[in-house]
Scaffold this motif. Structure first.
Motif, mmCIF file in Angstrom:
data_model
loop_
_atom_site.group_PDB
_atom_site.id
_atom_site.type_symbol
_atom_site.label_atom_id
_atom_site.label_comp_id
_atom_site.label_asym_id
_atom_site.label_seq_id
_atom_site.Cartn_x
_atom_site.Cartn_y
_atom_site.Cartn_z
ATOM 1 N N TYR B 32 1.279 6.799 15.613
ATOM 2 C CA TYR B 32 0.762 7.425 14.411
ATOM 3 C C TYR B 32 0.048 6.362 13.577
ATOM 4 C CZ TYR B 32 2.928 11.954 14.978
ATOM 5 O OH TYR B 32 3.243 13.211 15.420
ATOM 6 N N THR B 34 -0.685 5.057 9.797
ATOM 7 C CA THR B 34 -0.101 5.142 8.461
ATOM 8 C C THR B 34 -0.813 4.162 7.522
ATOM 9 O OG1 THR B 34 2.048 5.554 9.536
ATOM 10 C CG2 THR B 34 2.073 5.092 7.177
ATOM 11 N N TYR B 36 -0.690 2.280 3.693
ATOM 12 C CA TYR B 36 0.127 1.902 2.552
ATOM 13 C C TYR B 36 -0.748 1.251 1.485
ATOM 14 C CZ TYR B 36 4.430 2.550 5.265
ATOM 15 O OH TYR B 36 5.465 3.081 6.002
ATOM 16 N N GLN B 49 -0.199 9.591 6.330
ATOM 17 C CA GLN B 49 0.021 9.358 7.752
ATOM 18 C C GLN B 49 -0.613 10.481 8.554
ATOM 19 O OE1 GLN B 49 4.036 10.009 9.660
ATOM 20 N NE2 GLN B 49 3.954 7.786 9.915
ATOM 21 N N GLY B 50 -1.155 10.127 9.731
ATOM 22 C CA GLY B 50 -1.760 11.148 10.564
ATOM 23 C C GLY B 50 -1.757 10.775 12.022
ATOM 24 N N TYR B 87 -3.160 -1.235 3.406
ATOM 25 C CA TYR B 87 -2.826 -1.616 4.783
ATOM 26 C C TYR B 87 -2.883 -0.400 5.701
ATOM 27 C CZ TYR B 87 -0.894 -5.964 2.886
ATOM 28 O OH TYR B 87 -0.720 -7.168 2.250
ATOM 29 N N LEU B 89 -1.584 0.795 9.369
ATOM 30 C CA LEU B 89 -0.607 0.464 10.399
ATOM 31 C C LEU B 89 -0.675 1.479 11.518
ATOM 32 C CD1 LEU B 89 0.664 -0.941 7.824
ATOM 33 C CD2 LEU B 89 2.834 -0.651 8.985
ATOM 34 N N ILE B 99 6.540 -3.384 13.963
ATOM 35 C CA ILE B 99 5.471 -2.763 13.196
ATOM 36 C C ILE B 99 4.653 -3.878 12.582
ATOM 37 C CG2 ILE B 99 4.895 -1.199 11.318
ATOM 38 C CD1 ILE B 99 6.196 0.121 13.744
ATOM 39 N N PHE B 101 1.732 -5.436 10.321
ATOM 40 C CA PHE B 101 0.800 -5.327 9.213
ATOM 41 C C PHE B 101 -0.340 -6.314 9.461
ATOM 42 C CE2 PHE B 101 2.534 -2.907 5.584
ATOM 43 C CZ PHE B 101 3.798 -2.616 6.058
ATOM 44 N N GLY B 102 -1.559 -5.880 9.223
ATOM 45 C CA GLY B 102 -2.671 -6.813 9.221
ATOM 46 C C GLY B 102 -2.796 -7.459 7.862
ATOM 47 N N LYS B 103 -3.968 -8.013 7.581
ATOM 48 C CA LYS B 103 -4.178 -8.666 6.289
ATOM 49 C C LYS B 103 -4.495 -7.665 5.186
ATOM 50 C CE LYS B 103 -5.822 -12.951 8.376
ATOM 51 N NZ LYS B 103 -4.578 -13.670 8.144
#
Lengths: 115, 111
Positions: B32, B34, B36, B49-50, B87, B89, B99, B101-103
């Motif tokens: 999924y 998501t 943030y 979220q999708g 962010y 995800l 999980i 997280f990128g920058k």
């Protein structure tokens, strides 16, 4: 309903000391994850616990450990603190496994400063 | 593990619609998407979220093309208080994956 809560909110320690951070998940959530976020970076995954068992571990040294209690709350422990451990420590909780689209909800974090 | 790529920063003006695109070329079938929002010294706040097509809630819309290799977060009529890091995800908690997280994208809303 209360969200994810974390304690303490702020903490100052010196190098070599030990720290314990606490997290209470949202009621009914059984999965807890811990993240470290240093200034200017995205959160980095440390641990994931589900039903009191470790289900995932990030690239962190053995100085980092955690556990989950029967009430699904969790503790993150860090031994032999280094200056580089200064960060915002985030806890996230999510609903039980089996759901198709679990969503993590984050707490406010604990700001740790190591001097 | 699906990795994501987002623009490092974006500027926009109050009242405009803002679209932030995230690339996730190796998204897995069960993953999924998501998004943030994070303000300084606070925990990330869930936005939306999708899985595919379009998802809309009271604060944002999420557009996901058929190949799911990217997604676009759309914030309608932004205000100064939307200045934050966003962010994207990609993952499936049921797989017990890390999980990642990128920058994130630093969105700066100007008056």
């Amino acid at each position: 309903d209360a969200g994810v809560t974390q304690s303490p909110t702020h903490l100052i320690k010196t190098r070599g000391q030990h720290v314990t951070l606490r997290c209470s998940p949202i009621s009914g959530h059984k999965r807890v994850s811990w993240y470290q976020q240093v200034l200017g970076q995205g959160p980095q995954f440390i641990f994931q616990y589900y039903e009191k068992e470790e289900r995932g571990r990030g690239n962190f040294p053995d100085r980092f450990s955690a556990r989950q209690f029967p009430n699904y709350s969790s503790e993150l422990n860090v031994n032999a603190l280094l200056l580089g451990d200064s960060a915002l420590y985030l806890c996230a909780s999510s609903s039980s496994a089996g759901a198709n689209r679990e969503t993590q909800y984050f707490g406010p974090g604990t700001r740790l400063l190591v001097l | 593990l699906a990795k994501t790529t987002q623009p490092i920063s974006m500027d926009s003006y109050e009242g405009q619609e803002v679209n932030i695109t995230c690339s996730h070329n190796n998204i897995a079938t069960n993953d999924y998407i998501t998004w943030y929002q994070q303000f300084p010294s606070q925990g990330p706040r869930f936005i939306i979220q999708g899985y595919k097509t379009k998802v809309t809630n009271e604060v944002a819309s999420l557009f996901i093309p058929a190949d799911r290799k990217s997604s676009t977060l759309s914030l309608p009529r932004v205000s100064l208080s939307d200045t934050a890091v966003y962010y994207c995800l990609v993952g499936d908690l049921n797989r017990d994956d890390k999980i990642i997280f990128g920058k994130g994208t630093r969105l700066h809303i100007l008056p």
